[in-house]
Enzyme design. Structure first.
Site, PDB file in Angstrom:
ATOM      1  N   LEU A 151       0.857  -1.176   0.000  1.00  0.00           N
ATOM      2  CA  LEU A 151       0.000   0.000   0.000  1.00  0.00           C
ATOM      3  C   LEU A 151       0.893   1.225   0.000  1.00  0.00           C
ATOM      4  O   LEU A 151       2.008   1.196   0.537  1.00  0.00           O
ATOM      5  CB  LEU A 151      -0.897   0.036   1.251  1.00  0.00           C
ATOM      6  CG  LEU A 151      -1.973  -1.047   1.393  1.00  0.00           C
ATOM      7  CD1 LEU A 151      -2.691  -0.876   2.724  1.00  0.00           C
ATOM      8  CD2 LEU A 151      -2.970  -0.983   0.246  1.00  0.00           C
ATOM      9  N   ASP A 152       0.408   2.323  -0.593  1.00  0.00           N
ATOM     10  CA  ASP A 152       1.151   3.577  -0.544  1.00  0.00           C
ATOM     11  C   ASP A 152       1.388   3.989   0.908  1.00  0.00           C
ATOM     12  O   ASP A 152       0.619   3.634   1.809  1.00  0.00           O
ATOM     13  CB  ASP A 152       0.366   4.694  -1.244  1.00  0.00           C
ATOM     14  CG  ASP A 152       0.323   4.525  -2.749  1.00  0.00           C
ATOM     15  OD1 ASP A 152       1.115   3.722  -3.283  1.00  0.00           O
ATOM     16  OD2 ASP A 152      -0.501   5.200  -3.390  1.00  0.00           O
ATOM     17  N   GLU A 153       2.420   4.780   1.099  1.00  0.00           N
ATOM     18  CA  GLU A 153       2.772   5.239   2.444  1.00  0.00           C
ATOM     19  C   GLU A 153       1.581   5.882   3.168  1.00  0.00           C
ATOM     20  O   GLU A 153       1.364   5.657   4.361  1.00  0.00           O
ATOM     21  CB  GLU A 153       3.931   6.238   2.365  1.00  0.00           C
ATOM     22  CG  GLU A 153       4.348   6.812   3.706  1.00  0.00           C
ATOM     23  CD  GLU A 153       5.499   7.799   3.598  1.00  0.00           C
ATOM     24  OE1 GLU A 153       5.883   8.379   4.634  1.00  0.00           O
ATOM     25  OE2 GLU A 153       6.011   8.001   2.464  1.00  0.00           O
TER      26      GLU A 153
ATOM     27  N   THR B 273      -1.661   5.514   2.522  1.00  0.00           N
ATOM     28  CA  THR B 273      -2.897   4.739   2.453  1.00  0.00           C
ATOM     29  C   THR B 273      -2.898   3.762   3.614  1.00  0.00           C
ATOM     30  O   THR B 273      -1.906   3.065   3.856  1.00  0.00           O
ATOM     31  CB  THR B 273      -2.994   3.966   1.128  1.00  0.00           C
ATOM     32  OG1 THR B 273      -2.999   4.886   0.040  1.00  0.00           O
ATOM     33  CG2 THR B 273      -4.271   3.132   1.076  1.00  0.00           C
TER      34      THR B 273
END
Length: 286
Positions: free
Chosen positions: A121-123, A125
């Site tokens: 997951l993105d940082e 998110t």
């Protein structure tokens, strides 16, 4: 004659044993081959011994900080990733990544287990992240990911009133040659498909539920921005910064076939507590 079987016959018995393990238990062929090559499968008469999950030390230095476990068994681990933490270290930041926290979890238990993340997951998110606790699980789950049998559902707060007619976004995504961190819709990009469900609308924003059919970098952020509804707080893709300073995106649930039983496992992750206050403001915004 009694004694050791001829090499050819012994090799044939091992091949038959590997085939039986693959067909009877659905075990990964490549995993079995690598295990056999490492001496982890032994035939002794009519007995078959498998040393499938040897103790292993994680490549990530342990960080002894709390981590929220959403699901765990002998093969899989799902943990909650808070907003603002990376899944794994980038070699630059000194802050512990999620994988360091997971390593710390097993270090604190005194267990020699080295889970590997199956997806990221993105940082900024939040949501559930799936880890494989051993090599067999990793290979099975990576195959499931390649075959699109791992499901991910997200919720997002976006700018503007999303029309109920927006149900599917099928736009290819590629790199933005003018900005190293960005992605963009591009005819030369890779296929990207996002399903959209409108949950509620506010005077100047919307709450949507999004299901990924592909897993391109920044897919939801790029697709919603392309549709004129960037995520709140997502400065990289044009989102409003009035309520948040990071993208309002959360992984609501994760589903995957269990690597041994094949049974579908569904793991939910509650919405961030801060969203209730933000939603209250958005609903009353003029």
């Amino acid at each position: 004659m009694p004694g050791k079987l001829p090499v050819q016959e012994e090799g044939g018995r091992m091949s038959a044993a590997l085939l039986w393990l693959e067909e009877e238990y659905g075990l990964n062929r490549k995993w079995l081959a690598s295990l056999e090559a490492a001496g982890g499968i032994k035939l002794a008469g009519d007995r078959l011994r498998i040393h499938g999950f040897p103790p292993k030390v994680s490549q990530y230095p342990p960080a002894l900080e709390p981590v929220e476990v959403l699901y765990e068994d002998d093969y899989c681990l799902v943990v909650h990733k808070p907003q603002g933490i990376k899944v794994h270290t980038d070699g630059v930041s000194r802050e512990p990544a999620l994988s360091n926290l997971v390593s710390g979890l097993y270090s604190s238990r005194g267990e020699l287990v080295a889970p590997e993340h199956v997806h990221r997951l993105d940082e900024h998110t939040s949501g559930p992240v799936l880890y494989a606790k051993n090599e067999l699980a990793r290979r099975q789950l990576e195959t499931a990911m390649e075959e699109k049998r791992i499901g991910r559902i997200y919720v997002a707060l976006v700018d503007g009133v999303v029309p109920a007619s927006l149900r599917l976004i099928d736009e290819p995504i590629g790199r933005d040659r003018h900005h190293a961190s960005r992605r963009r819709v591009s005819p030369t990009g890779k296929q990207a498909v996002t399903r959209v469900e409108l949950v509620e609308t506010h005077p100047a924003s919307s709450l949507v539920r999004l299901t990924l059919e592909t897993g391109r970098t920044h897919q939801i952020r790029v697709h919603m921005s392309c549709m004129g509804h960037p995520l709140l707080g997502d400065a990289l893709y044009g989102g409003s910064l009035r309520y948040l300073k990071h993208q309002a995106l959360h992984g609501e649930s994760l589903s995957f076939p269990h690597p041994i039983t094949g049974e579908l496992v569904v793991v939910s992750d509650p919405w961030p507590a801060a969203w209730e206050g933000i939603l209250a403001v958005l609903r009353s915004a003029e």
